[in-house]
Structure formats: C-alpha cells, structure tokens
Design an enzyme around this catalytic site. Structure first.
Site, PDB file in Angstrom:
ATOM      1  CB  SER A 187      -1.064   0.181   1.451  1.00  0.00           C
ATOM      2  OG  SER A 187      -0.126   0.414   2.524  1.00  0.00           O
ATOM      3  CG  ASP A 432      -1.947   4.673   8.778  1.00  0.00           C
ATOM      4  OD1 ASP A 432      -1.087   4.057   9.227  1.00  0.00           O
ATOM      5  OD2 ASP A 432      -3.284   4.338   7.784  1.00  0.00           O
ATOM      6  CG  HIS A 435      -0.864   3.876   4.579  1.00  0.00           C
ATOM      7  ND1 HIS A 435      -1.666   3.266   5.683  1.00  0.00           N
ATOM      8  CD2 HIS A 435      -0.631   3.085   4.041  1.00  0.00           C
ATOM      9  CE1 HIS A 435      -1.367   1.712   5.476  1.00  0.00           C
ATOM     10  NE2 HIS A 435      -0.504   1.865   4.578  1.00  0.00           N
TER      11      HIS A 435
END
Ligand SMILES: *[C@@H]1O[C@H](CO)[C@@H](O)[C@H](O)[C@H]1NC(C)=O
Ligand SMILES: *[C@@H]1O[C@H](CO)[C@@H](O)[C@H](O)[C@H]1NC(C)=O
Ligand SMILES: *[C@@H]1O[C@H](CO)[C@@H](O)[C@H](O)[C@H]1NC(C)=O
Ligand SMILES: *[C@@H]1O[C@H](CO)[C@@H](O)[C@H](O)[C@H]1NC(C)=O
Ligand SMILES: *[C@@H]1O[C@H](CO)[C@@H](O)[C@H](O)[C@H]1NC(C)=O
Ligand SMILES: *[C@@H]1O[C@H](CO)[C@@H](O)[C@H](O)[C@H]1NC(C)=O
Ligand SMILES: CC(=O)N[C@H]1CO[C@H](CO)[C@@H](O)[C@@H]1O
Length: 453
Positions: A187, A432, A435
């Site tokens: 990702s 998070d 990311h």
C-alpha cells in the site's frame, strides 16, 4: 498476535496490535473478528478500493479549509514564525555546506540524496491537491478527511551536495513516451504510484487519459504519450495466501518464499519496474515460510525471523529479475523501507500518541527511529549487490524518517468510511502512522525517482 518480541523493533508493532486488539469493544463480536477488523485497518489498510474516487464538480468548487494558512509569502518571515513555534532551525538558519550556486547539477551516481535536510518553504506548493486529482484513495486524502494544518505540504528536501531537480510533469511524461512504468508492491507503493499519477495527470487533457482500477493491476493511461503508469499489488513480492484474499490476522499468513512467478508473469514487457516490500514483514511475529506449492498443504511451513525470511524472498525476486529482465530494455528500481512512526518516545515526545498531532518534522540530522529495521536494509543491500541486473535504489528511508508530521494519522478511513469525529478523538485506537498524506512525503519520493528517470 500479542506476543511481545524481545527485539526492540517488532515490539513497536506488537504494541500497536496490543493497543488495537485489546481496546474494549462496544459490541459482542467474538474477539477474533474484532481483531481481524482492527488489524485490517491498523496494520496495512490494504482494503481494495475499486472506486476511483472521482470528484463531483460540487466538491471541486469547495475551498480548501487550509488555504488561509498558505498566505505567508516570504520564506524568511515564515522561518522566524516556525522557529518561534518549535526550536527547530528552518530555512537559511543553518549554513549549507555549499552555497546553492556552487552545488553541482544532479548526478545520481555522485550525489548521496539521503544526506540533507528538510527546509520549510511556504511558497513551494504541491503540484496537485486531493481535490484536484481524482485518482487518490480516501485513505490518503487528508485534507478532504479534515486535516486542518497545512505546513506538512511545504517542506522541501535539500541534499547537502547537489540540487535535487524539481518535478516537471511534462518532462516526466516525455521520458515515459511509448513506455510502460509499473510500481509493484504494497500500500505504500500504491501511494507512490498515486502520487506519481497525480503529479503528471493535470497536464494531460481529460480525453487523453484514463484510469482503470483492478484488484491486482491498476492502469493509468496517458494516450497522447502512449504511456501507462501502472500499479501491481504484491505486498510481499513473493506469493502468499494473503495477497488477494487478505488474512487480516498476521498469524494466518503463510508465504511461499521461493515462489514469485504467479505475480512476476504480470511484470513482463514493462519498461520501468519500481518495487518495494517492507511493512507486511513487520507484524512482530515469525514469518510462516513455505517451500513448494500450497497444493501440498499449508502445514509444511517453517517459522523464520522476519529478516531471514525477507532475505530469502528477496533472493527469489532477485533470481527472477536476473534470469528474466533484459537490462538493455528494462530498468529496475527499488524503493527502500517507508518508516513508520509508532513510538513518539523515539523523538522524545513523552506525551505523544504515535504520530498523532505532530505538525513539524524532526530536523535532527540523521534522525533514525525504531520504525525502520536496519536488518532489512542490510538484507536489501546484500541481495542487490550480488545481482547481475543493475537495480537503482530510491532511498526514501532516511528522508522519510524525519517526517513524523506526514502521516495520515486520524485523517483517513476505516473500512471505506472517513473516520467520524468520535473516532478522530480516539487516536490511541485509530491514528495510522504507517501511511502518508497525499499530497505529501511520497511526492518527494517521486522527486527522487524523477531525478533518476
Ligand atoms: C521556495 O519555493 C519557490 C517556489 O517553488 C522557489 O522558487 C524558491 O526558490 C524556494 N526557496 C528556497 C529557499 O528554496
Ligand atoms: C518542463 O519540461 C518541459 C519539457 O521538457 C520544458 O519545456 C519546460 O520548460 C519545463 N518547465 C520547467 C518549469 O522547467
Ligand atoms: C506504444 O507503446 C508500446 C509499448 O508500450 C509499443 O509497443 C507501441 O508500438 C507504441 N505505439 C505507438 C503508436 O507508438
Ligand atoms: C546490452 O547491450 C550491450 C551493448 O549494446 C551488449 O553488449 C549486451 O550484450 C546487451 N545485453 C543483453 C543482455 O542483451
Ligand atoms: C491535539 O491537537 C489539538 C489541536 O491543537 C489539541 O486541541 C489537542 O489537545 C491535542 N491532543 C493531544 C492528545 O495532544
Ligand atoms: C539508504 O540510506 C541509508 C541512510 O543514508 C543507508 O544507511 C542505507 O544503506 C541506504 N540503503 C540502500 C539500500 O542504499
Ligand atoms: C506562539 C509562541 O510560542 N510564541 C513565543 C514566541 O517567542 C517569544 C519570545 O521567545 C515568546 O514569548 C512567545 O510565547
């Protein structure tokens, strides 16, 4: 999944899982399901988003809530303001090793881009926003998801001994004319791909471009350039039982560390390949490594420490590259580890919750926290050194280590929905710090990549 490893690095992750898995839940779901749901979100956020995030014209018309902060136009002024806000030196504070005029033009073989510093420049603006680029996933669209501060979008990386060229969309597309560029990995690599697409797409007329999102392969086409910019999903590069049907519980993941062809057959006939793989190896657990086919049963696996399994898998990848790639036709690049910022003590913020609420980079030279495993870097260096096909590194690790302010934090999504205000108020559970916001740090990764193109 709660096992705390004795090595300092994975314990950060174990702790993250601990936080996420042990949070008392409101429902009566069995713990395993809760854990699965939380892990899906917390660990990688890999959920496939088939929708291309296209914008209505109404949402395009809305003004960015951050724009008022962008008005400062004198970088020295803003440097003073910055300095007052934190004890961090900013633009021109520290004298460069060399004056800009003396710095030679960029030569990738001579310049160590990892040595340098972040400089705040309020007049440096990203080439796109999450409102103008229709190809960004919700996961990384921080402004749309309510991130109020904007300084994180105005830092520029300055290597000590050379000038990093600015990203030029037209020139980048010219270099890709008639070519297929493919990003392969997890990702984070998908973010680099989306950043690249957004950096170039605005100079292409609407009828000359298209985007098709798929579960494993997504393709952006720039028709007048006869070029494609693609992303292929392979979070471990090698085959695993958790590629398309993701096993949210890391304990259930089994890797075929010697098998890559199922993915690699999709990488043939590409002109420029950019690989990565890192964060999926860092669950803090041993990696269940299987030799041979899943058809022989999944029980014959061996549990290996992550760096050992990683090295074996990377050798599998290297063997494929060396035996298949014609270096006269295809260029191979490798993006190094994207650091995570799970432990605010690393940068001496005792009251911090991972990267939550961080709005300034760590400017300490050579700063390196616990979110980048040097053993993995050694494995990458060791394997690539022995390859016959030349591989260029896009070495993002040191650069990104400083950027505790660049993560999506609570300005992200969980299961396809932007976090609610209630969830945003619970960073312990939801922030998070793996990311990155887009526009943001991955744009600088692509600035490096552009310099090598
Ligand atoms: C700041 O950014 C602007 C616009 O990109 C650029 O012209 C200027 O040279 C930058 N200033 C410094 C000190 O790098
Ligand atoms: C970007 O590249 C194009 C094509 O190479 C060139 O014509 C243009 O001047 C460049 N723009 C800047 C700002 O350097
Ligand atoms: C377009 O690019 C492909 C390779 O990606 C090439 O095979 C093809 O000949 C190109 N077509 C034109 C019209 O240039
Ligand atoms: C690549 O090109 C060089 C020079 O043209 C040639 O000597 C070499 O054999 C080629 N390599 C391969 C793998 O085709
Ligand atoms: C985060 O920042 C906001 C706005 O500056 C502040 O109100 C809040 O108290 C901070 N939260 C934490 C946990 O530091
Ligand atoms: C990337 O840069 C870091 C920091 O400068 C260095 O330690 C590491 O060896 C580099 N990695 C590779 C693969 O070149
Ligand atoms: C907002 C802020 O931190 N302002 C400080 C700027 O610096 C002066 C003098 O050092 C302080 O008095 C302010 O509080």
């Amino acid at each position: 999944m709660l096992a705390l490893s004795s090595t300092p690095f994975p314990s950060v992750y174990a702790n993250f899982f601990y936080i996420h898995a042990m949070k008392p839940s409101q429902g009566k779901l069995p713990l395993s399901i809760i854990a699965i749901v939380l892990c899906i979100f917390a660990f990688i956020g890999v959920l496939y988003n088939e929708d291309t995030g296209s914008l209505s014209s109404a949402s395009l018309a809305k003004l960015s809530p951050c724009s008022k902060q962008e008005a400062v136009d004198n970088s020295r002024e803003s440097a003073k303001v910055d300095k007052n806000r934190s004890k961090i030196p900013a633009v021109d504070e520290e004298l460069d090793d060399m004056d800009d005029d003396e710095k030679p033009e960029f030569d990738p073989t001579k310049c160590d881009v990892a040595k340098g510093k972040w400089v705040f420049n309020s007049s440096a603006k990203p080439l796109y926003s999450d409102r103008t680029c229709p190809y960004l996933d919700k996961q990384v669209s921080c402004v749309k998801n309510g991130r109020p501060d904007s300084d994180y979008r105005h830092w520029e990386w300055q290597p000590d001994n050379c000038i990093l060229p600015r990203f030029n969309s037209t020139a980048a597309l010219e270099k890709l004319r008639g070519k297929r560029l493919m990003f392969v990995g997890d990702s984070l690599q998908r973010s680099q791909w989306q950043s690249f697409v957004c950096l170039v797409e605005s100079v292409i007329p609407a009828d000359q471009k298209s985007m098709r999102r798929g579960r494993s392969l997504s393709i952006f086409k720039a028709k007048e350039y006869n070029a494609t910019i693609e992303f292929y999903w392979a979070p471990f590069l090698v085959e695993s039982n958790s590629d398309l049907h993701i096993k949210a519980d890391p304990k259930e993941r089994i890797l075929r560390v010697d098998s890559i062809y199922k993915h690699a057959k999709n990488w043939l006939d590409v002109d420029i390949l950019v690989f990565n793989t890192y964060v999926w190896w860092m669950s803090g657990l041993k990696i269940k490594s299987l030799w041979g086919s899943f058809a022989n049963g999944e029980d014959g696996y061996e549990e290996l420490d992550a760096p050992i399994a990683y090295r074996i898998a990377l050798k599998t990848w290297a063997n494929w590259v060396d035996s298949t790639i014609d270096p006269n036709k295809t260029r191979v690049l490798f993006t190094t580890m994207s650091p995570t910022h799970m432990r605010s003590l690393d940068w001496h913020n005792k009251k911090g919750i991972r990267c939550y609420n961080e709005t300034r980079p760590v400017l300490e030279r050579g700063y390196w926290g616990t979110g980048s495993d040097k053993r993995i870097m050694d494995a990458v260096n060791g394997v690539v050194e022995r390859m016959t096909v030349p591989v260029s590194f896009i070495n993002i690790t040191q650069i990104s280590e400083h950027r505790i302010d660049g993560h999506t934090s609570v300005y992200t999504e969980v299961q396809g929905k932007i976090l609610t205000d209630e969830q945003k108020a619970d960073p312990q559970r939801y922030a998070d710090c793996i990311h990155w916001c887009l526009p943001g740090v991955p744009d600088t990764w692509n600035q490096l990549f552009y310099a090598y193109l």
